[in-house]
Design a protein around this motif. Sequence first.
Motif, PDB file in Angstrom:
ATOM      1  N   ARG A 179      63.376  78.423  23.671  1.00  0.00           N
ATOM      2  CA  ARG A 179      63.175  76.989  23.884  1.00  0.00           C
ATOM      3  C   ARG A 179      64.005  76.504  25.065  1.00  0.00           C
ATOM      4  O   ARG A 179      65.240  76.450  24.999  1.00  0.00           O
ATOM      5  CB  ARG A 179      63.533  76.205  22.626  1.00  0.00           C
ATOM      6  CG  ARG A 179      63.248  74.710  22.761  1.00  0.00           C
ATOM      7  CD  ARG A 179      63.305  73.975  21.439  1.00  0.00           C
ATOM      8  NE  ARG A 179      62.250  74.382  20.530  1.00  0.00           N
ATOM      9  CZ  ARG A 179      61.881  73.696  19.448  1.00  0.00           C
ATOM     10  NH1 ARG A 179      62.495  72.565  19.147  1.00  0.00           N
ATOM     11  NH2 ARG A 179      60.924  74.129  18.663  1.00  0.00           N
ATOM     12  N   ALA A 180      63.332  76.145  26.139  1.00  0.00           N
ATOM     13  CA  ALA A 180      64.022  75.595  27.304  1.00  0.00           C
ATOM     14  C   ALA A 180      64.594  74.229  26.959  1.00  0.00           C
ATOM     15  O   ALA A 180      64.014  73.472  26.176  1.00  0.00           O
ATOM     16  CB  ALA A 180      63.056  75.477  28.468  1.00  0.00           C
ATOM     17  N   SER A 181      65.740  73.905  27.538  1.00  0.00           N
ATOM     18  CA  SER A 181      66.382  72.620  27.250  1.00  0.00           C
ATOM     19  C   SER A 181      66.543  71.740  28.478  1.00  0.00           C
ATOM     20  O   SER A 181      67.031  70.618  28.386  1.00  0.00           O
ATOM     21  CB  SER A 181      67.764  72.842  26.612  1.00  0.00           C
ATOM     22  OG  SER A 181      68.587  73.633  27.465  1.00  0.00           O
ATOM     23  N   GLU A 185      65.196  75.095  33.320  1.00  0.00           N
ATOM     24  CA  GLU A 185      65.018  76.237  32.420  1.00  0.00           C
ATOM     25  C   GLU A 185      63.539  76.483  32.135  1.00  0.00           C
ATOM     26  O   GLU A 185      63.100  77.633  32.051  1.00  0.00           O
ATOM     27  CB  GLU A 185      65.777  76.002  31.112  1.00  0.00           C
ATOM     28  CG  GLU A 185      67.280  76.175  31.211  1.00  0.00           C
ATOM     29  CD  GLU A 185      67.962  76.023  29.871  1.00  0.00           C
ATOM     30  OE1 GLU A 185      67.259  75.855  28.851  1.00  0.00           O
ATOM     31  OE2 GLU A 185      69.208  76.066  29.828  1.00  0.00           O
ATOM     32  N   PHE A 186      62.775  75.416  31.999  1.00  0.00           N
ATOM     33  CA  PHE A 186      61.353  75.607  31.725  1.00  0.00           C
ATOM     34  C   PHE A 186      60.655  76.194  32.944  1.00  0.00           C
ATOM     35  O   PHE A 186      59.780  77.065  32.813  1.00  0.00           O
ATOM     36  CB  PHE A 186      60.702  74.287  31.315  1.00  0.00           C
ATOM     37  CG  PHE A 186      59.285  74.454  30.842  1.00  0.00           C
ATOM     38  CD1 PHE A 186      58.998  75.134  29.673  1.00  0.00           C
ATOM     39  CD2 PHE A 186      58.223  73.936  31.571  1.00  0.00           C
ATOM     40  CE1 PHE A 186      57.678  75.308  29.239  1.00  0.00           C
ATOM     41  CE2 PHE A 186      56.903  74.090  31.148  1.00  0.00           C
ATOM     42  CZ  PHE A 186      56.643  74.778  29.973  1.00  0.00           C
ATOM     43  N   GLN A 223      60.047  61.973  26.532  1.00  0.00           N
ATOM     44  CA  GLN A 223      61.210  62.843  26.413  1.00  0.00           C
ATOM     45  C   GLN A 223      62.433  62.288  27.135  1.00  0.00           C
ATOM     46  O   GLN A 223      63.551  62.762  26.915  1.00  0.00           O
ATOM     47  CB  GLN A 223      60.887  64.251  26.938  1.00  0.00           C
ATOM     48  CG  GLN A 223      60.006  65.057  26.000  1.00  0.00           C
ATOM     49  CD  GLN A 223      59.859  66.499  26.424  1.00  0.00           C
ATOM     50  OE1 GLN A 223      60.382  66.921  27.471  1.00  0.00           O
ATOM     51  NE2 GLN A 223      59.150  67.280  25.636  1.00  0.00           N
ATOM     52  N   ALA A 300      54.249  76.753  19.834  1.00  0.00           N
ATOM     53  CA  ALA A 300      55.547  76.089  19.739  1.00  0.00           C
ATOM     54  C   ALA A 300      55.401  74.631  20.155  1.00  0.00           C
ATOM     55  O   ALA A 300      54.508  74.284  20.930  1.00  0.00           O
ATOM     56  CB  ALA A 300      56.569  76.777  20.646  1.00  0.00           C
ATOM     57  N   PRO A 303      58.914  72.000  24.570  1.00  0.00           N
ATOM     58  CA  PRO A 303      60.375  71.873  24.514  1.00  0.00           C
ATOM     59  C   PRO A 303      60.857  70.544  25.089  1.00  0.00           C
ATOM     60  O   PRO A 303      60.259  70.017  26.040  1.00  0.00           O
ATOM     61  CB  PRO A 303      60.859  73.056  25.356  1.00  0.00           C
ATOM     62  CG  PRO A 303      59.714  73.377  26.269  1.00  0.00           C
ATOM     63  CD  PRO A 303      58.483  73.086  25.468  1.00  0.00           C
ATOM     64  N   PRO A 304      61.942  70.005  24.534  1.00  0.00           N
ATOM     65  CA  PRO A 304      62.460  68.697  24.977  1.00  0.00           C
ATOM     66  C   PRO A 304      63.267  68.816  26.270  1.00  0.00           C
ATOM     67  O   PRO A 304      64.469  68.591  26.296  1.00  0.00           O
ATOM     68  CB  PRO A 304      63.338  68.268  23.800  1.00  0.00           C
ATOM     69  CG  PRO A 304      63.838  69.563  23.228  1.00  0.00           C
ATOM     70  CD  PRO A 304      62.711  70.558  23.406  1.00  0.00           C
ATOM     71  N   ILE A 305      62.591  69.143  27.356  1.00  0.00           N
ATOM     72  CA  ILE A 305      63.296  69.474  28.592  1.00  0.00           C
ATOM     73  C   ILE A 305      63.979  68.270  29.242  1.00  0.00           C
ATOM     74  O   ILE A 305      64.876  68.442  30.059  1.00  0.00           O
ATOM     75  CB  ILE A 305      62.351  70.155  29.599  1.00  0.00           C
ATOM     76  CG1 ILE A 305      61.153  69.262  29.923  1.00  0.00           C
ATOM     77  CG2 ILE A 305      61.874  71.501  29.052  1.00  0.00           C
ATOM     78  CD1 ILE A 305      60.214  69.843  30.982  1.00  0.00           C
ATOM     79  N   PRO A 309      63.337  65.097  21.923  1.00  0.00           N
ATOM     80  CA  PRO A 309      62.121  65.709  21.383  1.00  0.00           C
ATOM     81  C   PRO A 309      60.994  64.675  21.302  1.00  0.00           C
ATOM     82  O   PRO A 309      61.173  63.591  20.760  1.00  0.00           O
ATOM     83  CB  PRO A 309      62.549  66.177  19.984  1.00  0.00           C
ATOM     84  CG  PRO A 309      64.036  66.322  20.065  1.00  0.00           C
ATOM     85  CD  PRO A 309      64.487  65.221  20.995  1.00  0.00           C
ATOM     86  N   TYR A 375      55.021  74.951  14.458  1.00  0.00           N
ATOM     87  CA  TYR A 375      55.025  73.706  15.243  1.00  0.00           C
ATOM     88  C   TYR A 375      54.977  72.460  14.369  1.00  0.00           C
ATOM     89  O   TYR A 375      54.860  71.343  14.875  1.00  0.00           O
ATOM     90  CB  TYR A 375      53.883  73.700  16.266  1.00  0.00           C
ATOM     91  CG  TYR A 375      52.482  73.821  15.698  1.00  0.00           C
ATOM     92  CD1 TYR A 375      51.805  72.703  15.196  1.00  0.00           C
ATOM     93  CD2 TYR A 375      51.810  75.037  15.676  1.00  0.00           C
ATOM     94  CE1 TYR A 375      50.509  72.805  14.689  1.00  0.00           C
ATOM     95  CE2 TYR A 375      50.526  75.150  15.177  1.00  0.00           C
ATOM     96  CZ  TYR A 375      49.876  74.035  14.682  1.00  0.00           C
ATOM     97  OH  TYR A 375      48.603  74.131  14.185  1.00  0.00           O
TER      98      TYR A 375
END
Length: 443
Positions: A179-181, A185-186, A223, A300, A303-305, A309, A375
């Motif tokens: 999970r990218a944050s 990262e994503f 987000q 999934a 992710p909450p990049i 969330p 999910y």
Amino acid sequence: MTPPLDISRRQFLTASAVTAGAALLAGCSPAATASGTQTLQFWHLLSGGDGVIMSSLLDGVNKAQDAYRIRPTVLAWGTPYYTKLAMAAAGGRAPDVAVMHATRVLGWAPGGLLDAWDLDRLAELGVDERTFPKPIWQKGEVDGEHLSIALDAHPFVLMYNTDICEKAGVLDSDGQLMRASTPEEFLDLVTAVAEASEGHGLSYGYLGDGAQMWRLFYTLYAQHGTEMKLPEGGEAEIDTDVAVESLTYMQTLLDGKLAAKQSDYGTAVAEFSTGKSGLFLTGVWELRTMQDAGIPFDVAPIPPIFGTPAAYADSHSFVLPHQTRPNEQRRDLTYQFVADMLKGSFDWATAGHIPAYLPVTESPEYQDLLPQAHYAEAATYVVYDPPAWFTGSGSNFQSEFGAAAQPALLSGSDPAAAIERFTSRVNRFLSQPNPADPEGSRS
């Protein structure tokens, strides 16, 4: 500019008057069998795989008891459905119960086209706010009345090919996607998957599809921990900096390598379902498609990049189209029917949707249902269209976003100009009265 509703105000009022007489005649037909079993009229817009599963659920509730029998009417998704349902409700003798997207309910409230649910009546049947994720339950409330009861949430999610992602080294020790944050990262994750894929790292179809563009954009926007507000008669409250950052990030993904710069929805489905890409931004409704394709995949939450969330979603919800003189016995049975459907909604998850009724998703059986259980958490932080009479699934609001955003996604042109175009169009919507509002129709 054409009002962003399925029909114009004049068409709505004229058609409603004509339909009222027909609806009254329809309401005179027998509603009970010789055995005393009451027949409940149920309208919905579910077809394809969803329609098959809905038919199975209805067969189940019909066979489980003798008090009522559901007679379903299936109408075409979108404009045809909402137009016919609006006209039937205006006639005062609509079906006993119907399905609407939760995001379309607000536009119907001022005209009295829906009757409110009696929450005490529902609570006696084991249905109350404690049995729903908070955002899903709250979405059913309009001006202090509960106008819809959600059957599900169907959020935007991230599907991933487990073989490709394992090759790319982006699975954790449990075999699930890391999970990218952060946005960076994503991007790194998508880059690694792209290097391990035959085609692109990420499939995302958007050409000519305003809804697809909006789903990703509003997920990223939310987000940031903010929301759009569209006050009636006012001007849109949109955080321009957040909107520009979100659209700019979408441009970054659509660079031709990470994801195709020009791809429609069908092309994206085909790319992922044939194993040519490792990631796919889509809705849970494509679960059955990928299962039928036979590829190794999992799902999934996005992710909450950007820190919070959030996942764009809508809900298929039960509503009570307005009836001038509802039959109280059938109304009681309608409540029972909805409670029965919620309690028996486990099989609805096989269509990919997340059942809204918590006793279902918190059951041991659901935890063993994969990939759905992976999910299900998204139901606790879904975000819907900003409330306004002109927003919602299948609305021109989403189409207008696409018209403003697509040139920027295609050419890489200034995202700030795209957001300015969109804001201007939303403000024009806000300056128009709700065609379903009797007060607005006289203005």
